[in-house]
Design an enzyme around this catalytic site. Structure first.
Site, short mmCIF file in Angstrom:
data_model
loop_
_atom_site.label_atom_id
_atom_site.label_comp_id
_atom_site.label_asym_id
_atom_site.label_seq_id
_atom_site.Cartn_x
_atom_site.Cartn_y
_atom_site.Cartn_z
N ASP A 192 34.51 39.49 33.71
CA ASP A 192 34.88 38.37 34.32
C ASP A 192 34.10 37.60 34.94
OD1 ASP A 192 37.25 37.42 35.55
OD2 ASP A 192 37.36 38.71 37.21
N ASP A 377 43.83 41.54 38.51
CA ASP A 377 43.44 42.24 39.87
C ASP A 377 43.75 42.80 40.28
OD1 ASP A 377 41.50 40.55 39.77
OD2 ASP A 377 42.72 38.71 40.60
#
Lengths: 456, 250
Positions: A192, A377
């Site tokens: 990420d 998330d």
């Protein structure tokens, strides 16, 4: 008595934290209540453990090696899919992407949601016949897809479905073996970081691409909108202003975007180029208010914002730049693929909230208060907490606190840098750190003192 | 008994805190953030203390003086942390005041400051209850219960919930007292808080004696009530002073 500033500070941070907390809480409850019943669940096979199936009897080095390989393969897979999405988006296959997302949302809600629903029914012996059950499930999934991807639904419904999607995928992912889960989480956090921040990272490309066109892809991104009613009212057909980034798994981005009061924007649009003096006057008022508004909220999220918006008063009309990223899913039709994608897409964004037209004048960028958090998330935070729940409640609390504070740090960074940021790395790093610290150091200490009724 | 008992123990320990949270804290997002960060700070302190003592664990259960040293170090560390928390809060207060000036809103009221202190204390208390009571409650949701040798009449979960309630209250309100003491440079308040904390912690040492919890818990609650009274008196004094000053200035 005048209201103190305490009332207004931190609204948007709490607005993002509370759905994340709800998601984690429900995942922990699900894991708790379901894991006891089916303790000997057969291991699942997914894209996340293609290479190595963990076996409790394997040696530690074997487990570590296998888990690392699994994580590597998964991340490579995710990266390939992300680039594919960037390509699709680059060549304007927007319809394909939209329909693909609808399909996969439906699939997740119906299949994974269904299987979780069935295990709940089984575990608590709820009497329900198959027709009713099927009907409920189908309605649930259809409403979910509609509310996620079309305008005109109450935002609260959309947010609820977003959280539900997160819960389903996260619960499904907690079935991965332990070592694979940990390495996967760490690998995704690193991925990420690279994908969002490194030059040439796929997510960065996507976001830039999206903000260079002024359009939006439907993305599974949670929008925290503090002003629910206003936005709902103002929601017109999307004017094609959303900027879409397609992000892939694991990527979370936080993006600061400017938003104006939607009312103001609409006025502006309507007013077109010529504003009458009256209109200008009213604008100034409005602007003053909204500026103050923004200012008010800003000490925690973005001090700069408020100032900018004030400064925009003197300049002409506001400029709103919306950036957003969306997430994409990999196109493997298989269940595995689906779940994987779902999982993958965390994006956090501060985004322009309304669908109103984005007006950019004078290149001023003002960020507004909408914060967007990618579904990925939600999922990976919950996977971490769910995995911690399989050990002990103590680790759950510690991981929860660590993740939430990591999210808080990310939001504060967001307000400083005002660009898309990855939301996974800080939270996951803190979460993993606190998990092992709690498990290795704190638990024996606390159990030792508390069972002697010693406290401090 | 199972699930109901578990929830009952949890509510016994956390009920007052939850109602305080809902009625005061949850309306102001900033206070929620304060609670969270103070909880995290307390968790970190717990991890550090347990890291220091990890090498010596498990202690022999008859070596009560070792536990005494352990409690003393833990309390000392946490009181040090409270001073750090105060320094952080001081900076935050300056930032908030500057911000309030900029948006031409009133600066922090006295009640705002007290609420921040309350939220900070509640974070400490919450962390205490969560880690010392709630996280051990899992077995209480099952069909059995558990007794410790030294306190064989009352289930362990009930005792720990009762003790946790006392400590939550002490933590919550002693933060208000401490912040006020620092703000006024009032030596009495500044020393009151660590002493109360230490006495409460040392009071739990009584639980080592067989049947000691019969004596230990009343001692603990005596300290708790003392803290509450002191806090109430102090807040009342500050508020009346503040009001009279306001009416004088008008």
């Amino acid at each position: 008595m005048e209201s103190s500033i305490l009332d207004s500070i931190g609204v948007e941070i709490v607005g993002v934290m509370s759905p994340v907390s709800i998601c984690m809480l429900l995942v922990v409850l699900l894991v708790y209540s379901l894991s006891s019943s089916s303790s000997a669940a057969p291991p699942i096979r997914t894209a996340a453990n293609l290479v190595y199936m963990e076996n409790p009897s394997d040696s530690i080095s074997q487990k570590l090696e296998g888990a690392l390989l699994n994580a590597l393969v998964f991340v490579i897979f995710v990266a390939i899919v992300t680039f594919l999405l960037v390509l699709l988006y680059y060549y304007n296959f927007t319809n394909f992407l939209k329909n693909y997302m609808r399909f996969s949302a439906f699939f997740v809600l119906a299949m994974i949601g269904g299987s979780i629903f069935f295990s709940i029914v089984q575990h608590f012996s709820i009497p329900i016949d198959s027709v009713t059950c099927f009907l409920l499930l189908f309605n649930f999934a259809v409403v979910g897809v509609l509310s996620l991807f079309s305008a005109g639904f109450p935002i609260i419904l959309r947010q609820a479905y977003m959280v539900a999607l997160g819960i389903f995928v996260a619960t499904w992912f907690t079935k991965l073996p332990e070592w694979t889960t940990w390495t996967l989480l760490v690998a995704l956090a690193v991925y990420d970081l690279v994908a969002v921040l490194a030059p040439g990272g796929p997510l960065k490309l996507l976001v830039e691409l999206a903000s260079s066109r002024d359009e939006e892809l439907p993305a599974l991104v949670y929008e925290a909108r503090p002003t629910v009613s206003r936005n709902v009212e103002n929601r017109g057909p999307p004017l094609g202003l959303l900027v879409a980034g397609v992000s892939d798994s694991g990527s979370v981005e936080l993006q600061a975007i400017s938003q104006e009061n939607s009312g103001r924007i609409q006025n502006e649009n309507r007013g077109g180029t010529e504003f009458t003096a009256v209109e200008v006057g009213s604008f100034v008022n409005e602007r003053g208010e909204s500026g103050e508004d923004e200012e008010e909220r800003s000490p925690l999220v973005g001090n700069t914002r408020g100032r900018l918006s004030l400064s925009s008063d003197s300049s002409d009309y506001s400029t709103v730049v919306a950036a957003q990223s969306s997430r994409a899913r990999p196109s493997g039709g298989a269940e595995n693929g689906e779940a994987v994608d779902e999982e993958m897409s965390p994006l956090v964004e501060l985004m322009e909230m309304g669908n109103e037209r984005e007006v950019t004048r004078e290149g001023l960028e003002i960020s507004n208060r909408g914060i967007k958090l990618g579904l990925g998330d939600f999922i990976f935070y919950s996977v971490l907490v769910g995995r911690a729940a399989m050990y002990d409640l103590m680790t759950v609390y510690a991981c929860y606190l660590a993740i939430i504070s990591g999210l808080g740090c990310t939001l504060i960074l967001l307000s400083v840098h005002r660009r898309a940021l990855p939301a996974l790395p800080i939270s996951i790093a803190l979460g993993v750190l606190f998990y092992f610290l709690t498990r290795l150091l704190m638990e024996p200490f606390v159990v030792g003192t508390a069972t002697n009724l010693l406290m401090f | 008994m199972t699930v109901a008992a578990g929830i009952g123990y949890a509510l016994l320990a956390l009920g007052p805190t939850v109602s305080l949270f809902v009625s005061v804290i949850s309306k102001k997002p900033f206070l929620i953030l304060t609670v969270l960060s103070s909880t995290l700070l307390w968790l970190i302190s717990l991890i550090v203390v347990s890291g220091l003592w990890r090498a010596f664990l498990p202690l022999k259960s008859d070596a009560w003086w070792l536990y005494g040293i352990l409690l003393f170090t833990a309390v000392a560390f946490q009181e040090g942390l409270r001073i750090l928390f105060w320094k952080l809060y001081k900076k935050l207060e300056d930032i908030l005041d500057a911000f309030a000036d900029r948006v031409s809103k009133p600066r922090l009221f006295l009640t705002d400051k007290m609420q921040i202190a309350l939220a900070g204390g509640m974070g400490h208390g919450l962390a205490h209850a969560v880690f010392f009571c709630l996280s051990l409650l899992t077995p209480a949701f099952g069909p059995a219960t558990f007794f410790v040798d030294n306190c064989s009449r009352i289930p362990f979960f009930l005792v720990s919930a009762i003790i946790a309630l006392a400590f939550v209250t002490i933590h919550t309100f002693s933060m208000v007292i401490a912040f006020n003491g620092y703000a006024e440079r009032n030596k009495v308040d500044q020393y009151f808080v660590p002493i109360v904390h230490l006495v409460a912690a040392m009071g739990t040492l009584v639980n080592f004696a067989s049947g000691g919890c019969i004596i230990g818990i009343p001692i603990l609650y005596f300290v708790t009530i003392l803290t509450l009274l002191h806090c109430g008196k102090m807040v009342w004094r500050r508020l009346t002073e503040d009001r009279s000053r306001q009416s004088n200035s008008l």
